[in-house]
Design a protein around this motif. Structure first.
Motif, PDB file in Angstrom:
ATOM      1  N   GLY A   1       0.843  -1.183   0.000  1.00 43.65           N
ATOM      2  CA  GLY A   1       0.000   0.000   0.000  1.00 43.65           C
ATOM      3  C   GLY A   1       0.875   1.226   0.000  1.00 43.65           C
ATOM      4  N   GLU A   2       0.263   2.367   0.187  1.00 38.68           N
ATOM      5  CA  GLU A   2       0.991   3.622   0.238  1.00 38.68           C
ATOM      6  C   GLU A   2       0.447   4.473   1.361  1.00 38.68           C
ATOM      7  OE1 GLU A   2       1.009   5.683  -3.474  1.00 38.68           O
ATOM      8  OE2 GLU A   2       2.511   4.352  -4.373  1.00 38.68           O
ATOM      9  N   ILE A   3       1.308   5.263   1.934  1.00 38.93           N
ATOM     10  CA  ILE A   3       0.903   6.287   2.874  1.00 38.93           C
ATOM     11  C   ILE A   3       1.668   7.541   2.493  1.00 38.93           C
ATOM     12  CG2 ILE A   3       2.584   5.442   4.585  1.00 38.93           C
ATOM     13  CD1 ILE A   3       0.651   6.606   6.726  1.00 38.93           C
ATOM     14  N   ALA A   4       0.932   8.611   2.219  1.00 38.84           N
ATOM     15  CA  ALA A   4       1.522   9.858   1.728  1.00 38.84           C
ATOM     16  C   ALA A   4       2.389   9.595   0.498  1.00 38.84           C
ATOM     17  CB  ALA A   4       2.337  10.538   2.832  1.00 38.84           C
ATOM     18  N   ARG A   5       1.894   8.685  -0.383  1.00 38.17           N
ATOM     19  CA  ARG A   5       2.552   8.321  -1.650  1.00 38.17           C
ATOM     20  C   ARG A   5       3.874   7.594  -1.430  1.00 38.17           C
ATOM     21  NH1 ARG A   5       2.968  13.685  -4.887  1.00 38.17           N
ATOM     22  NH2 ARG A   5       4.036  12.313  -6.362  1.00 38.17           N
ATOM     23  N   ARG A   6       4.111   7.086  -0.232  1.00 34.95           N
ATOM     24  CA  ARG A   6       5.303   6.269   0.032  1.00 34.95           C
ATOM     25  C   ARG A   6       4.896   4.815   0.162  1.00 34.95           C
ATOM     26  NH1 ARG A   6       6.034  11.792   2.289  1.00 34.95           N
ATOM     27  NH2 ARG A   6       8.059  12.419   1.451  1.00 34.95           N
TER      28      ARG A   6
END
Length: 719
Positions: A331-336
């Motif tokens: 997945g991603e969090i803040a595009r990371r």
């Protein structure tokens, strides 16, 4: 308590924590939620404003308020000494990532690949946006150090590790104020020797630095996923560690001697020390309790699937559960990028504090900016001047300004009207009421789109699932979300306002393991696969044993990441351990084909396309008993005894205000019916039953809202 999770002063160990008094605590951006579960008593719920500068302050303040609200009231120390287990969800790691306030990091990696963190997967993420720019890496190039040393894809050493370069990098970073070190070398999933050697140097020469090692955190194939996850772990680790220190110290200061467990992103719980070592496991800690709680309530209706939403002050989360909460491995969090197992939860900026604004074209938008807890919505009277979803709900009549939080927090309706008038109504040439109705509709539309992300885009029809609207503001918006999606059934628990905190009380101890194992099914080396799975089971069994989980309470869930030959993406498939023990390649292939068809609508089975395994995943679980809710006998249908009065409320189906009955939710009992439109008020939430729905109370005390004429949806639950 101690950091390793061992209880002191006679409190229960991790494996026996379900026996006594437990509290679930969910720290959100605006409110901190509490659920107190004591044997033989119904759950007691409570909310207090969060303290963003130090979330542990709100935790202690909430415990004090809970103690004072008991009958008879107790001093906080006496109350806390009687708590056996606290299960805590925190947004500290999430917020550090979203706000860019994590640690100053350095990255040790293989010479020649230090830019992989910035190059990512080499794929343009927004193909048709010419203004799109890449997200800035969490470690700038100057602090990404490539060192000599190389392993081939099978883990054989091609070039020895340059330990001197590791020491030189550490010396530079100490002078530069670095707080955390990430170590991620090429092919370390096949052989962790070089990473272990580098980690030994860091621990020996710089023990104060937070250390994140990819082969300890994520020993699997795909370098970018591994390096991004390792860096994220380093980035949030120091801040989470500081918070856990503060929390443990404050709890000890009020006499807590029981067991503290931290909610992790996969829906399980871990000890504070495990959370400190692998901080990235808590990136979805706050909302992770919701899906399990949703399943708990719909099972009373004979169902085993649901859509769970959680609308807090800042964000809106949506997830799907089918038999169990849905998991994903990337997945991603803040595009990371993060490639650790986590619940499949989609988050958008659509909470009670989401700010209404007009874009360059004059169109109304809601969020993702939020007023949060400080200053909060304009109606809170804490200095907020911008219009929010909560302000709109107040103007539309969904909230009683004198009964918010049970009357403990009166709302300023005049301030809400001024904020909407200045920023939305006058610029758009609308009345305050019309502007508020527009804000409400836009917010609901945003949330409906969030639900589509976890249903339609995952191959599910939302009309086949009951909706569980959670969070303090969620039940006000549930009917319009359901109307937008065609969902005919909602189950609104009495504990809806603290749904995630309630779900945390059901959290089981969970440890995830992953190993890369690339092989075609038709030519698989069964002894090697069986040995690998056996080693993972033994490792998980030892961890659960160290946490004093009884042997009968341990279970092991196996998943295989499979794909058709030459595909890039894998499908993670649940596989019974017995299929590996029996060397049943056909059974594994059948499970993969079925899941591929559900996700994508087709298979390559007829073409006899080879199936290959990429990763082996095992989850070791220590079971726990959820808090028991008493089931009430069905009574009469007449709810008039709970009627509080009537007030003018906006009815979306009519696009007009109407005098609407308001019921006291605490006085409604099993079998009593509510005809929409109506409002049901509780101390910590309000439930809006729109014109297209009717409601009935089920044996668990939940408010079941069903599309008019669909009595069949609740008949089995009422008996």
């Amino acid at each position: 308590m101690r950091y390793d999770g061992t209880a002191i002063d006679g409190a229960p160990a991790a494996g026996t924590a379900a026996a006594g008094t437990k509290i679930g605590i969910d720290v959100g951006g605006t409110f901190t939620d509490f659920v107190l579960a004591r044997p033989g008593e119904p759950p007691r719920i409570h909310k207090t404003l969060s303290t963003p500068a130090d979330p542990s302050i709100a935790v202690i303040e909430g415990l004090r308020q809970l103690a004072e609200a008991l009958d008879p009231p107790l001093p906080v120390r006496e109350f806390v000494r009687g708590i056996d287990t606290i299960v805590h969800g925190t947004t500290v790691a999430t917020n550090a990532t979203l706000t860019g306030t994590g640690a100053r990091c350095g990255l040790l990696t293989t010479e020649g690949v230090r830019d992989a963190l910035e190059m990512r997967r080499g794929i343009r993420e927004e193909q048709y946006n010419n203004r799109y720019t890449n997200v800035a890496p969490l470690v700038p190039r100057a602090r990404r150090i490539g060192v000599r040393g190389r392993l081939d894809r099978d883990g054989a050493e091609i070039e020895p590790l340059d330990v001197g370069a590791v020491r030189a990098a550490l010396a530079d970073w100490r002078r530069d104020g670095v707080q955390a070190v990430a170590v991620c070398f090429m092919n370390s999933f096949a052989n962790p020797a070089h990473e272990r050697a580098a980690a030994d140097v860091v621990r020996a020469e710089w023990p104060q630095a937070y250390l994140s090692v990819s082969s300890e955190l994520l020993p699997s194939i795909r370098f970018y996923d591994r390096v991004s996850t390792t860096v994220l772990n380093a980035y949030v680790g120091p801040k989470l560690g500081t918070y856990l220190d503060q929390l443990v110290d404050r709890l000890a200061g009020v006499g807590f001697g029981g067991l503290l467990l931290i909610m992790q992103s996969n829906g399980g719980v871990i000890t504070p020390q495990a959370a400190r070592d692998k901080a990235a496991l808590t990136l979805l800690s706050g909302p992770a309790g919701g899906p399990g709680a949703g399943l708990y309530y719909v099972r009373a209706h004979g169902q085993d699937r649901c859509i769970t939403t959680d609308m807090g002050g800042t964000s809106f989360e949506a997830s799907v559960a089918v038999g169990a909460p849905m998991l994903k491995n990337d997945g991603e969090i803040a595009r990371r990028r993060i490639a650790l197992p986590m619940l499949d939860i989609h988050t958008i900026g659509a909470g009670g504090g989401s700010i209404g604004w007009l874009d360059e074209g004059g169109l109304l938008r809601m969020g993702p900016q939020s007023a949060g807890a400080d200053p909060g919505p304009a109606c809170y009277g804490r200095g907020g001047k911008l219009p929010t979803t909560t302000d709109a709900n107040l103007v539309l009549g969904y909230l009683d300004p004198g009964y918010f939080a049970g009357g403990r927090m009166p709302l300023d309706a005049a301030a809400a009207r001024r904020a909407i008038d200045e920023h939305i109504a006058r610029p758009m040439g609308l009345s305050v009421e019309r502007a508020a109705a527009g804000m409400y509709r836009v917010a609901c539309n945003n949330m409906a789109q969030g639900v589509r992300e976890v249903t339609i885009k995952r191959g599910f029809d939302p009309r086949d699932f009951p909706l569980i609207p959670g969070g303090g503001a969620g039940p006000i918006h549930g009917c319009l979300i359901c109307s937008e999606l065609g969902v005919p059934l909602q189950v609104v628990p009495r504990e809806a306002s603290v749904l995630c905190a309630f779900g945390m009380l059901m959290g089981e101890l969970k440890h995830d393991f992953v190993r890369t194992f690339v092989a075609r099914l038709e030519g698989i080396d069964w002894p090697r696969l069986q040995a690998l799975v056996g080693a993972m089971v033994d490792e998980g069994d030892a961890l659960l044993a160290s946490e004093r989980v009884a042997a009968g309470g341990r279970r092991f869930d196996l998943r295989l990441d499979c794909r058709y030959l030459k595909q890039y993406h894998e499908v993670s498939v649940a596989v019974p351990l017995a299929l590996v023990e029996q060397r049943d390649a056909a059974g594994i292939a059948r499970a993969f084909h079925d899941e591929h068809r559900r996700l994508y609508g087709y298979t390559l089975e007829a073409e006899a396309s080879p199936v290959e395994i990429i990763n082996v995943r095992l989850q070791a679980v220590g079971g726990t008993e959820p808090p028991a809710l008493a089931r009430a006998a069905r009574g009469g249908a007449d709810a008039s005894g709970a009627l509080k009065g009537r007030r003018s409320v906006y009815i979306p189906e009519r696009d007009a205000f109407a005098e609407t009955p308001v019921y006291d939710g605490h006085r409604l009992h099993c079998g009593q019916r509510i005809a929409g439109p109506a409002l049901i008020e509780q101390q910590t939430t309000a439930i809006f039953v729109s014109d297209g729905y009717d409601g009935v109370v089920d044996p668990l005390g939940s408010f079941v809202l069903f599309a008019k004429g669909r009595e069949d949806l609740v008949a089995s639950a009422l008996g």
